[in-house]
Design an enzyme around this catalytic site. Sequence first.
Site, PDB file in Angstrom:
ATOM      1  N   CYS A 116      37.157  51.021  47.077  1.00 12.17           N
ATOM      2  CA  CYS A 116      37.417  50.120  45.947  1.00 12.17           C
ATOM      3  C   CYS A 116      36.137  49.551  45.345  1.00 12.17           C
ATOM      4  O   CYS A 116      36.172  48.961  44.264  1.00 12.17           O
ATOM      5  CB  CYS A 116      38.353  49.004  46.377  1.00 12.17           C
ATOM      6  SG  CYS A 116      39.947  49.652  46.890  1.00 12.17           S
ATOM      7  N   HIS A 255      37.962  43.193  41.318  1.00 12.35           N
ATOM      8  CA  HIS A 255      38.775  44.323  41.770  1.00 12.35           C
ATOM      9  C   HIS A 255      40.208  43.826  41.943  1.00 12.35           C
ATOM     10  O   HIS A 255      40.439  42.722  42.447  1.00 12.35           O
ATOM     11  CB  HIS A 255      38.221  44.849  43.098  1.00 12.35           C
ATOM     12  CG  HIS A 255      39.120  45.843  43.760  1.00 12.35           C
ATOM     13  ND1 HIS A 255      39.553  46.981  43.116  1.00 12.35           N
ATOM     14  CD2 HIS A 255      39.690  45.861  44.993  1.00 12.35           C
ATOM     15  CE1 HIS A 255      40.343  47.659  43.930  1.00 12.35           C
ATOM     16  NE2 HIS A 255      40.446  47.001  45.068  1.00 12.35           N
ATOM     17  N   ASN A 285      46.720  48.502  42.404  1.00 14.23           N
ATOM     18  CA  ASN A 285      45.353  48.760  42.854  1.00 14.23           C
ATOM     19  C   ASN A 285      45.015  50.228  42.571  1.00 14.23           C
ATOM     20  O   ASN A 285      45.534  51.120  43.243  1.00 14.23           O
ATOM     21  CB  ASN A 285      45.249  48.443  44.350  1.00 14.23           C
ATOM     22  CG  ASN A 285      43.842  48.649  44.892  1.00 14.23           C
ATOM     23  OD1 ASN A 285      42.979  49.202  44.213  1.00 14.23           O
ATOM     24  ND2 ASN A 285      43.622  48.212  46.123  1.00 14.23           N
TER      25      ASN A 285
HETATM   26  O1  UT7 Z   1      41.580  47.471  47.718  1.00 12.96           O
HETATM   27  C1  UT7 Z   1      41.199  47.588  49.057  1.00 12.96           C
HETATM   28  C2  UT7 Z   1      41.395  46.380  49.762  1.00 12.96           C
HETATM   29  N1  UT7 Z   1      42.805  46.186  50.079  1.00 12.96           N
HETATM   30  C3  UT7 Z   1      43.282  44.967  50.049  1.00 12.96           C
HETATM   31  O2  UT7 Z   1      42.579  44.064  49.652  1.00 12.96           O
HETATM   32  C4  UT7 Z   1      44.692  44.719  50.580  1.00 12.96           C
HETATM   33  C5  UT7 Z   1      44.641  43.550  51.525  1.00 12.96           C
HETATM   34  N2  UT7 Z   1      45.903  43.190  52.115  1.00 12.96           N
HETATM   35  C6  UT7 Z   1      46.954  42.690  51.399  1.00 12.96           C
HETATM   36  O3  UT7 Z   1      46.888  42.612  50.196  1.00 12.96           O
HETATM   37  C7  UT7 Z   1      48.156  42.175  52.147  1.00 12.96           C
HETATM   38  O4  UT7 Z   1      47.851  42.073  53.523  1.00 12.96           O
HETATM   39  C8  UT7 Z   1      49.436  43.027  51.962  1.00 12.96           C
HETATM   40  C9  UT7 Z   1      49.936  42.888  50.538  1.00 12.96           C
HETATM   41  C10 UT7 Z   1      49.146  44.478  52.278  1.00 12.96           C
HETATM   42  C11 UT7 Z   1      50.524  42.496  52.884  1.00 12.96           C
HETATM   43  O5  UT7 Z   1      50.782  41.130  52.601  1.00 12.96           O
HETATM   44  P1  UT7 Z   1      50.855  40.057  53.774  1.00 12.96           P
HETATM   45  O6  UT7 Z   1      51.175  38.762  53.156  1.00 12.96           O
HETATM   46  O7  UT7 Z   1      49.572  40.167  54.563  1.00 12.96           O
HETATM   47  O8  UT7 Z   1      52.102  40.556  54.577  1.00 12.96           O
HETATM   48  P2  UT7 Z   1      52.183  40.927  56.126  1.00 12.96           P
HETATM   49  O9  UT7 Z   1      51.508  42.216  56.385  1.00 12.96           O
HETATM   50  O10 UT7 Z   1      51.779  39.723  56.913  1.00 12.96           O
HETATM   51  O11 UT7 Z   1      53.715  41.118  56.291  1.00 12.96           O
HETATM   52  C12 UT7 Z   1      54.646  40.031  56.198  1.00 12.96           C
HETATM   53  C13 UT7 Z   1      56.045  40.566  56.385  1.00 12.96           C
HETATM   54  C14 UT7 Z   1      56.182  41.479  57.592  1.00 12.96           C
HETATM   55  O12 UT7 Z   1      57.454  41.234  58.179  1.00 12.96           O
HETATM   56  P3  UT7 Z   1      57.593  40.347  59.492  1.00 12.96           P
HETATM   57  O13 UT7 Z   1      56.729  41.023  60.517  1.00 12.96           O
HETATM   58  O14 UT7 Z   1      57.064  38.990  59.099  1.00 12.96           O
HETATM   59  O15 UT7 Z   1      59.043  40.378  59.770  1.00 12.96           O
HETATM   60  C15 UT7 Z   1      56.157  42.849  56.992  1.00 12.96           C
HETATM   61  O16 UT7 Z   1      56.848  43.802  57.777  1.00 12.96           O
HETATM   62  O17 UT7 Z   1      56.405  41.356  55.248  1.00 12.96           O
HETATM   63  C16 UT7 Z   1      56.860  42.637  55.694  1.00 12.96           C
HETATM   64  N3  UT7 Z   1      56.506  43.623  54.679  1.00 12.96           N
HETATM   65  C17 UT7 Z   1      57.268  43.869  53.612  1.00 12.96           C
HETATM   66  N4  UT7 Z   1      58.424  43.365  53.193  1.00 12.96           N
HETATM   67  C18 UT7 Z   1      58.945  43.817  52.042  1.00 12.96           C
HETATM   68  C19 UT7 Z   1      55.406  44.405  54.621  1.00 12.96           C
HETATM   69  N5  UT7 Z   1      55.431  45.175  53.519  1.00 12.96           N
HETATM   70  C20 UT7 Z   1      56.588  44.860  52.886  1.00 12.96           C
HETATM   71  C21 UT7 Z   1      57.162  45.305  51.682  1.00 12.96           C
HETATM   72  N6  UT7 Z   1      58.326  44.752  51.297  1.00 12.96           N
HETATM   73  N7  UT7 Z   1      56.591  46.237  50.897  1.00 12.96           N
END
Ligand code: UT7
Length: 328
Positions: A116, A255, A285
């Site tokens: 990225c 970004h 992204n």
């Molecule tokens: O460009 C390169 C750099 N990349 C980035 O900067 C991405 C960085 N990371 C992020 O943007 C975030 O970590 C994500 C958007 C990928 C995830 O968001 P989060 O707030 O960190 O969510 P999480 O991984 O803590 O997940 C929270 C919950 C989980 O469920 P439980 O374990 O709390 O029951 C996940 O299983 O949300 C669940 N979950 C979803 N639910 C609905 C994960 N993906 C999804 C989804 N839809 N697509």
Amino acid sequence: MSLKRAKITGIGRYLPEYILTNKELETMVETDDEWIRTRTGIAERRILKDPDKASAFMATEAAKEAISDANINADEIDAIIVGTVTPDYFFPATAALVQKRVGAVNAWGFDLSAACSGFLFALSSGSMMIESGRAKKVLVIGADKMSSIIDFKDRTTCILFGDAAGAVVLEEADSGGIIDFVHHTDGDEECSLYQPAGGSLNPPTVESVQNKLHYIRQDGKVVFKSATRGMADVSLEIMERNNLTGDDIAWLVPHQANLRIIDATARRMGLDPQKVMINIEKYGNTTAATIPLCLYDWKDRLKDGDNVILAAFGGGFTWGATYIKWEK
Ligand code: UT7
């Protein structure tokens, strides 16, 4: 010899026609529009559906528009740098395909892999070519067909990414232009955001395909924390080095990975939210393409003399910020 600077004199982009909405994703994986919007800021993204077209096609279309916007001929271009993690082939480079297709008969070129941060690193490389006097016109492109390395059954990644390309032409500046950059690489987290197979460590095999090792793997939480800290720290670093306060800055061009990361960066910089370019809701992204896509969307609002900070964070980890005094 006085130091020359580089400035952006042309901007172009390519967006695939197909729009993949959050609603359609709801039919593909267990997710919902509300979750995606509140956790990421994304509403829809573009997907290049034509199987015969890939990053070089998008890069070429964006490059043609940038060349026309700069009002130059393709044969004046000295070098082409393409930031991409989804090249058409490992070799020849995407830059070679673009060189041929735009008719840049006098250019040399190469691809640059910084995920990225690919566009920012390519922009700095191109600007140093101009500063050194070795080149007068450089084409810098960020292009990624992310859908080619996405598992559309993995809800943690497939909701995030989209396909697109953005391109700029760099030429010598009379006064402003690209003033400074701070870039970092830290290989400590190589497996927090990566594509496990396809390279020389894990060449393609039936097993690697069956085990889905050619798709993106991301530890979202680790990347989120590092990206939030990295983008904010490096943006403050470049502001301090150049004696800039939030009031001095006209635009932040971040970004577009997650709206929450962008908001945190802008807050740490002391920026009014109106000064932040955000189009993540439309494109998601697009990896190396996000920053030129923003510049394109805002090009009519950029004024000569504006202090503009570009900032990115990506796999590697790689991250950085660039300070431009806008002059077209
Ligand atoms: O460009 C390169 C750099 N990349 C980035 O900067 C991405 C960085 N990371 C992020 O943007 C975030 O970590 C994500 C958007 C990928 C995830 O968001 P989060 O707030 O960190 O969510 P999480 O991984 O803590 O997940 C929270 C919950 C989980 O469920 P439980 O374990 O709390 O029951 C996940 O299983 O949300 C669940 N979950 C979803 N639910 C609905 C994960 N993906 C999804 C989804 N839809 N697509």
